[in-house]
Design a protein around this motif. Structure first.
Motif, mmCIF file in Angstrom:
data_model
loop_
_atom_site.group_PDB
_atom_site.id
_atom_site.type_symbol
_atom_site.label_atom_id
_atom_site.label_comp_id
_atom_site.label_asym_id
_atom_site.label_seq_id
_atom_site.Cartn_x
_atom_site.Cartn_y
_atom_site.Cartn_z
ATOM 1 N N ALA A 25 5.373 -4.468 3.693
ATOM 2 C CA ALA A 25 5.187 -5.643 3.341
ATOM 3 C C ALA A 25 5.232 -6.845 3.055
ATOM 4 C CB ALA A 25 3.968 -5.166 2.641
ATOM 5 N N VAL A 26 6.221 -6.617 2.510
ATOM 6 C CA VAL A 26 6.904 -7.798 3.055
ATOM 7 C C VAL A 26 6.996 -8.570 4.122
ATOM 8 C CG1 VAL A 26 8.789 -9.067 2.069
ATOM 9 C CG2 VAL A 26 8.092 -7.907 0.920
ATOM 10 N N SER A 27 7.652 -7.892 5.380
ATOM 11 C CA SER A 27 7.557 -8.286 6.279
ATOM 12 C C SER A 27 5.722 -9.325 7.499
ATOM 13 C CB SER A 27 7.736 -7.041 7.171
ATOM 14 O OG SER A 27 7.964 -8.062 8.710
ATOM 15 N N ARG A 28 5.237 -8.036 6.394
ATOM 16 C CA ARG A 28 3.363 -9.373 7.375
ATOM 17 C C ARG A 28 3.494 -10.627 6.232
ATOM 18 N NH1 ARG A 28 2.529 -3.173 7.435
ATOM 19 N NH2 ARG A 28 1.497 -2.975 4.400
ATOM 20 N N LEU A 29 3.644 -10.285 5.351
ATOM 21 C CA LEU A 29 3.488 -11.739 3.872
ATOM 22 C C LEU A 29 4.550 -13.219 4.804
ATOM 23 C CD1 LEU A 29 3.632 -10.083 0.432
ATOM 24 C CD2 LEU A 29 1.961 -11.525 1.607
ATOM 25 N N VAL A 30 5.600 -12.699 5.268
ATOM 26 C CA VAL A 30 6.134 -13.777 5.999
ATOM 27 C C VAL A 30 6.030 -13.992 7.511
ATOM 28 C CG1 VAL A 30 8.779 -14.192 7.526
ATOM 29 C CG2 VAL A 30 8.252 -12.779 5.143
ATOM 30 N N ARG A 31 4.983 -13.220 8.377
ATOM 31 C CA ARG A 31 5.053 -13.371 9.596
ATOM 32 C C ARG A 31 3.783 -13.868 9.189
ATOM 33 N NH1 ARG A 31 9.737 -12.906 12.073
ATOM 34 N NH2 ARG A 31 10.315 -10.396 11.958
ATOM 35 N N SER A 32 2.994 -13.768 8.398
ATOM 36 C CA SER A 32 1.624 -14.529 8.431
ATOM 37 C C SER A 32 2.001 -15.899 7.717
ATOM 38 C CB SER A 32 0.583 -13.692 6.958
ATOM 39 O OG SER A 32 1.357 -13.913 5.855
ATOM 40 N N GLY A 33 2.861 -16.316 7.077
ATOM 41 C CA GLY A 33 2.796 -17.441 6.651
ATOM 42 C C GLY A 33 3.006 -17.927 4.942
ATOM 43 N N GLU B 180 1.342 -0.973 0.081
ATOM 44 C CA GLU B 180 -0.035 -0.115 -0.008
ATOM 45 C C GLU B 180 0.755 0.982 -0.172
ATOM 46 O OE1 GLU B 180 -2.843 -0.323 3.578
ATOM 47 O OE2 GLU B 180 -3.881 -2.511 2.667
ATOM 48 N N ASP B 181 2.033 1.131 0.967
ATOM 49 C CA ASP B 181 2.542 2.740 1.008
ATOM 50 C C ASP B 181 4.123 1.971 -0.244
ATOM 51 O OD1 ASP B 181 4.939 4.593 1.651
ATOM 52 O OD2 ASP B 181 4.522 3.690 3.422
ATOM 53 N N ARG B 182 4.237 2.705 -0.641
ATOM 54 C CA ARG B 182 5.475 2.718 -2.087
ATOM 55 C C ARG B 182 6.527 2.911 -1.405
ATOM 56 N NH1 ARG B 182 2.195 2.204 -7.963
ATOM 57 N NH2 ARG B 182 0.486 1.223 -6.945
ATOM 58 N N SER B 183 7.153 3.680 -0.077
ATOM 59 C CA SER B 183 8.192 4.012 0.596
ATOM 60 C C SER B 183 9.193 2.724 0.587
ATOM 61 C CB SER B 183 7.914 4.594 1.433
ATOM 62 O OG SER B 183 7.208 4.236 2.601
ATOM 63 N N VAL C 27 7.653 2.340 -9.431
ATOM 64 C CA VAL C 27 8.959 2.894 -8.488
ATOM 65 C C VAL C 27 10.318 3.040 -8.873
ATOM 66 C CG1 VAL C 27 7.545 3.283 -6.808
ATOM 67 C CG2 VAL C 27 8.792 1.100 -6.984
ATOM 68 N N SER C 28 11.610 3.227 -8.703
ATOM 69 C CA SER C 28 12.339 3.205 -8.684
ATOM 70 C C SER C 28 13.088 2.696 -8.324
ATOM 71 C CB SER C 28 13.634 4.538 -8.599
ATOM 72 O OG SER C 28 13.755 4.605 -6.714
ATOM 73 N N PRO C 29 13.907 1.283 -8.935
ATOM 74 C CA PRO C 29 15.084 0.158 -8.691
ATOM 75 C C PRO C 29 15.551 0.237 -7.421
ATOM 76 C CG PRO C 29 15.402 0.254 -10.570
ATOM 77 C CD PRO C 29 14.494 2.031 -10.628
ATOM 78 N N ALA C 30 16.175 2.034 -6.924
ATOM 79 C CA ALA C 30 16.480 1.785 -5.285
ATOM 80 C C ALA C 30 15.798 1.301 -4.322
ATOM 81 C CB ALA C 30 17.369 3.876 -6.003
ATOM 82 N N THR C 31 14.461 2.676 -4.790
ATOM 83 C CA THR C 31 13.699 2.599 -3.509
ATOM 84 C C THR C 31 13.372 0.636 -3.166
ATOM 85 O OG1 THR C 31 12.512 4.128 -4.556
ATOM 86 C CG2 THR C 31 11.001 2.678 -2.877
ATOM 87 N N VAL C 32 12.791 0.362 -4.137
ATOM 88 C CA VAL C 32 12.746 -1.704 -4.018
ATOM 89 C C VAL C 32 14.246 -2.160 -3.391
ATOM 90 C CG1 VAL C 32 12.137 -3.708 -4.266
ATOM 91 C CG2 VAL C 32 11.212 -1.916 -5.450
ATOM 92 N N SER C 33 15.628 -1.152 -3.269
ATOM 93 C CA SER C 33 16.329 -2.516 -3.325
ATOM 94 C C SER C 33 16.617 -1.498 -1.492
ATOM 95 C CB SER C 33 17.929 -1.224 -3.762
ATOM 96 O OG SER C 33 19.035 -1.769 -3.209
ATOM 97 N N GLY C 34 16.614 -0.363 -1.052
ATOM 98 C CA GLY C 34 16.077 0.206 0.198
ATOM 99 C C GLY C 34 15.367 -0.744 1.048
ATOM 100 N N ALA C 35 14.508 -1.103 0.263
ATOM 101 C CA ALA C 35 13.399 -2.093 1.225
ATOM 102 C C ALA C 35 14.410 -3.331 0.898
ATOM 103 C CB ALA C 35 12.646 -2.285 1.028
ATOM 104 N N TRP C 36 14.403 -4.450 0.736
ATOM 105 C CA TRP C 36 15.289 -5.749 0.617
ATOM 106 C C TRP C 36 16.421 -5.007 1.782
ATOM 107 C CZ3 TRP C 36 11.619 -5.727 -1.380
ATOM 108 C CH2 TRP C 36 10.673 -6.781 -2.096
ATOM 109 N N GLN C 37 16.978 -4.057 1.565
ATOM 110 C CA GLN C 37 18.537 -4.394 2.873
ATOM 111 C C GLN C 37 18.213 -3.697 3.931
ATOM 112 O OE1 GLN C 37 20.724 -1.078 1.124
ATOM 113 N NE2 GLN C 37 21.415 -1.614 -0.740
ATOM 114 N N ALA C 38 16.866 -3.268 4.261
ATOM 115 C CA ALA C 38 15.724 -3.302 5.284
ATOM 116 C C ALA C 38 15.737 -4.917 5.453
ATOM 117 C CB ALA C 38 15.331 -2.852 5.043
ATOM 118 N N LEU C 39 14.967 -5.620 4.889
ATOM 119 C CA LEU C 39 14.805 -6.182 5.491
ATOM 120 C C LEU C 39 15.762 -7.741 5.598
ATOM 121 C CD1 LEU C 39 11.555 -6.906 2.968
ATOM 122 C CD2 LEU C 39 12.075 -7.284 5.167
#
Length: 485
Positions: free
Chosen positions: A18-26, A8-11, A46-58
């Motif tokens: 969002a990915v964390s919720r999917l992992v926690r829910s199974g 929902e939030d594309r930052s 969004v830019s690839p850098a935005t997704v890359s930042g999310a992957w690095q945080a995870l």
């Protein structure tokens, strides 16, 4: 699974959540592969850098890991309570379940590297564990006499006031007399990592940049990640942090520098007095060009009194800008849980005030024990003997490696940083020889993909080589074979 439809939030923060919720829910399970950065970026607009930042945080919190060509995958729920890089450091070549990760290809065939995670196989523990980075228990000073004297002087585990001074007078007097510069305040906390954590919390906020050494101690990186700090890596040479690289790092806006002044973990490098003057000059020049900058240097003297090098500190040149941490774990015992911190009142007073809302103070009984050990002839002789022994073990192993064609610059302290042609293969070969070392990857400040193939390092705790010349020969032979291509 279509991950994009759950975002929902594309930052970067929103995508990671969002990915964390999917992992926690199974909905996403361990081993599931996430969409590529470019694919998800296109799906979300969004830019690839935005997704890359999310992957690095995870990845920083241990939910996912990059597997190179195999992509980014969901990790199993960790069985360990350790932070991510601390967990990698503790595990060495083993999983959290105590299982050896063994490549399906022969150990002598480094080119046959799997792209997927290695399958765990039960193996017995190593016959020679050189991975831990802990002191040799046989070289720690005996506690019996100090405990008896403190118990006789303080028969009850009481305290005069919950609001009393955080440092007992005999210990503060000894600390101030031995400090490399004159600090405005001195306090004690529960170990060096506790000191680094408490100090960084007071000096930096979410999103701030912090200069770190590359390589450096993995828990420093974990601390930065937990506090939401951006690491600015700076390389070292044989005299310490490089002045030109520090100057460039400070231009990024970093206002905290974290460095190890001696017996650097993992390289063993110690900062020279000349280098300290050069770094101080860089800092002064930066401050002159940046009015109002709040730059603070945090020094982690983790090896303390077992280090053979001089206690060089930037505090000798910039006393109002340096927080110096000295640990007594390696010299007097990890379970004493005492590190001293000295520096500007503006920082140390905040550290003490914050601890009053947590542990309050470090056990005054243990403080009296340490004060006794720092003033007792037998304990002083034991620490001096440990220092000489670690120095001799460093030189013995580096000499034996040189005889086998592996040139390693001897350092200070209890660790040795050994270059290898392929890090993953070296770990497998050493495990096959019954020797365990720490992988080099967790010590790198930059992100290094799991299973990456190519040159690297392993950290060897030479302080654990207590078996004499035969053990040194065995370790050097195995390391030389493991280091080769």
């Amino acid at each position: 699974m279509d991950v994009a439809q759950h975002v929902e939030d594309r930052s970067p923060r929103g995508i990671a959540a969002a990915v964390s919720r999917l992992v926690r829910s199974g909905d996403l399970r361990p081993g599931d592969r996430l969409p590529t950065v470019r694919r998800l970026a296109a799906d979300l607009g969004v830019s690839p850098a935005t997704v890359s930042g999310a992957w690095q945080a995870l990845a920083a919190v241990g939910l996912v890991a990059s597997r190179g060509r195999a992509g980014t995958v969901v990790l199993p729920e960790p069985a360990s309570w350790l932070p991510p890089r601390y967990r990698d450091l503790a595990a060495g070549g083993r999983s959290d379940a105590g299982e050896e990760r063994v490549a399906p290809a022969a150990a002598g065939a480094p080119s046959a590297r799997p792209s997927a995670p290695l399958a765990p196989t039960r193996r017995p523990g190593p016959a020679l564990d050189l991975s831990a980075g802990t002191p040799d228990p046989a070289l720690l000073p005996p506690l019996g006499r100090a405990l008896a004297r403190v118990a006789a002087a303080t028969p009850a585990a009481g305290t005069g006031s919950y609001l009393g001074a955080p440092v007992v007078e005999p210990l503060e007097r000894l600390l101030r007399a031995s400090w490399p510069f004159t600090p405005q305040r001195v306090t004690v906390v529960d170990g060096a990592v506790d000191a680094m954590s408490r100090t960084l919390e007071q000096l930096a906020g979410f999103g701030d940049r912090v200069v770190v050494e590359d390589p450096s101690f993995p828990p420093i990186f974990d601390l930065c990640d937990q506090l939401g700090l951006e690491r600015v890596p700076v390389p070292l040479d044989r005299q310490g942090l490089r002045p030109d690289a520090l100057a460039a790092a400070l231009r990024t806006g970093a206002e905290v520098v974290v460095l190890q002044p001696r017996a650097h973990n993992p390289t063993g490098v110690s900062m020279t007095s000349t280098r300290a003057r050069e770094l101080a000059a860089v800092v002064r020049k930066h401050l002159a060009a940046t009015p109002g900058a709040g730059l603070t240097i945090v020094e982690d003297d983790h090896s303390g009194e077992i280090a053979s090098s001089a206690d060089v500190s930037l505090g000798s040149h910039l006393p109002d800008r340096v927080v110096h941490v000295r640990s007594y774990s390696k010299s007097h015992g990890p379970d004493l849980r005492i590190a001293a911190v000295g520096g500007p009142a503006a920082v140390l007073d905040r550290v003490v005030a914050r601890r009053m809302l947590g542990p309050g103070w470090t056990s005054r009984l243990l403080q009296h024990v340490l004060a006794d050990l720092l003033d007792d002839g037998e304990a002083l002789a034991a620490v001096a003997q440990a220092r000489r022994t670690y120095y001799a073990r460093q030189r013995a192993l580096t000499t034996a490696l040189a005889e086998r064609g592996v040139e390693v610059q001897p350092g200070d302290g209890i660790n040795l940083w050994v270059p290898v042609a392929d890090e993953a293969t070296a770990l497998v070969r050493l495990a096959a020889a019954g020797i365990r070392v720490a992988p080099g990857r967790p010590f790198r400040a930059g992100e290094v993909a799991d299973g990456a193939v190519g040159p690297g390092h392993v950290r060897v705790t030479v302080g654990a080589l207590a078996g004499g010349p035969d053990e040194v020969t065995r370790a050097a032979t195995a390391l030389a074979l493991a280091a080769g291509a």
